[in-house]
Scaffold this active site. Sequence first.
Site, PDB file in Angstrom:
ATOM      1  CE1 TYR A  52      -3.830   2.318   0.420  1.00 36.48           C
ATOM      2  CE2 TYR A  52      -2.515   3.344   2.138  1.00 36.48           C
ATOM      3  CZ  TYR A  52      -3.604   3.370   1.281  1.00 36.48           C
ATOM      4  OH  TYR A  52      -4.451   4.447   1.293  1.00 36.48           O
TER       5      TYR A  52
ATOM      6  N   PRO B  21       2.151   1.620  12.524  1.00 33.14           N
ATOM      7  CG  PRO B  21       1.758   3.165  10.835  1.00 33.14           C
ATOM      8  CD  PRO B  21       1.408   1.776  11.280  1.00 33.14           C
TER       9      PRO B  21
HETATM   10  N1  UDP Z   1      -6.902  -1.794  15.188  1.00 30.49           N
HETATM   11  C1  UDP Z   1      -7.357  -2.553  16.262  1.00 30.49           C
HETATM   12  N2  UDP Z   1      -8.440  -3.359  16.054  1.00 30.49           N
HETATM   13  C2  UDP Z   1      -9.099  -3.434  14.852  1.00 30.49           C
HETATM   14  C3  UDP Z   1      -8.615  -2.668  13.770  1.00 30.49           C
HETATM   15  C4  UDP Z   1      -7.514  -1.852  13.966  1.00 30.49           C
HETATM   16  O1  UDP Z   1      -6.795  -2.510  17.365  1.00 30.49           O
HETATM   17  O2  UDP Z   1     -10.083  -4.178  14.770  1.00 30.49           O
HETATM   18  C5  UDP Z   1      -5.771  -0.856  15.406  1.00 30.49           C
HETATM   19  C6  UDP Z   1      -4.596  -1.114  14.478  1.00 30.49           C
HETATM   20  O3  UDP Z   1      -3.647  -1.950  15.128  1.00 30.49           O
HETATM   21  C7  UDP Z   1      -4.048   0.270  14.232  1.00 30.49           C
HETATM   22  C8  UDP Z   1      -5.221   1.206  14.447  1.00 30.49           C
HETATM   23  O4  UDP Z   1      -6.232   0.428  15.069  1.00 30.49           O
HETATM   24  O5  UDP Z   1      -3.067   0.592  15.168  1.00 30.49           O
HETATM   25  C9  UDP Z   1      -5.770   1.821  13.182  1.00 30.49           C
HETATM   26  O6  UDP Z   1      -6.055   0.812  12.240  1.00 30.49           O
HETATM   27  P1  UDP Z   1      -6.779   1.132  10.856  1.00 30.49           P
HETATM   28  O7  UDP Z   1      -6.843  -0.104  10.040  1.00 30.49           O
HETATM   29  O8  UDP Z   1      -8.070   1.806  11.129  1.00 30.49           O
HETATM   30  O9  UDP Z   1      -5.868   2.197  10.135  1.00 30.49           O
HETATM   31  P2  UDP Z   1      -4.277   2.288   9.887  1.00 30.49           P
HETATM   32  O10 UDP Z   1      -3.555   1.272  10.707  1.00 30.49           O
HETATM   33  O11 UDP Z   1      -4.088   2.071   8.430  1.00 30.49           O
HETATM   34  O12 UDP Z   1      -3.978   3.648  10.336  1.00 30.49           O
END
Ligand code: UDP
Length: 357
Positions: free
Chosen positions: A179, A315
Amino acid sequence: MGSHKIISEDLEEISNEIRDISHKLNGETIFIAGGAGFLGKYLVSTLDYLNKNSLEKPCKVIVADNFITGLERKIEENENISVIKQDISKEFILEGDVDYIIHAASLASPKFYNKFRLETINAGFLGTRNLLEIAKEKNVKNFLFFSSSEVYGDPDSKFIPTPEEYRGNVSCNGPRSCYDEPKRIGETLCVNYGDIHNIPIKIVRPFNVYGPGMRLDDGRVIPNFVSSAINGEKITMYGDGDQTRTFCYISDATSGWIKALLSSESERIFNIGNDDQEIKMKHLGDLVLGLVGNKNSSVEYKEDKMGVYGNKSDPSRRCPDLTKSRNILHYNPKVNLVFGIKRFIKWAEDEILVNKK
Ligand code: UDP
């Protein structure tokens, strides 16, 4: 799509926020790749709303999508909005004049980009190249590329909030690379095509945008937490829950994209997000549980089998520096986290009810 009350209110809000510039869309033709995705659909609905409520001469909107994750039949066609099924990573011909090209075609959810890795790479790399070729031929007024805050990877804490100048801390072969790297090469293509072929370019970098219209099985944290809480299931917390994000409600973000699209400033690259409330995921979990109020739901700490979450590729902090967007675009996010999540919950509850019928 605008039929739900929450979405109709959002469209009105966006229209008010861009009232000084929306006249630039009078009679224009806008091509939106990825128009059936979450961000694309809000854009299409906004243009439809402007056509019906404020533009003297309606704009024409051409939506292209391959419906790999965007859902078909969610966009209503009318005399000014048409939908074509097109994989933009394959070369294609676009007939007629086009004033603006928007590239919002991608798979932004880790769940989906992990499942469709090569398609994600193709959309960001080949798709961007193909659309820039079309932009060159059509002499567009602006080409808007949807990049990502993921171009920063896992930023050094000295660069939180993160300004556009930060060069990133990104893996080129880790679980998120399919990505992140296409977003980076996508930006590289934009600035070089822009320079060489004199194409006006704008690049937006969204920071965790959420809102009505997201697929409830999207896998990203807000739809996942909210739908689990509504359904009385456990919400899954990856890692220790100490990782942070900032969240931007879709109406704010959509105003931001349109301000970038219609900007005639020479500045090209803009963070679009909300810098107001950087929050740990474990606190977001508590917040969602409290707002939904379903006693059957609770938090469960889990390991993510895909490898994109909760380990070193997730991150640890993310928060935008919005100085440039505020100063140049007059971008000004207004929706705070609790208010936005409440709106999302209301919409999701209705969506779940409709799907059960
Ligand atoms: N996350 C979580 N449970 C979920 C989905 C995501 O704890 O069911 C955490 C994930 O580890 C990350 C954060 O939420 O640190 C944001 O995830 P998301 O997929 O929304 O966006 P991205 O990681 O791309 O910023």
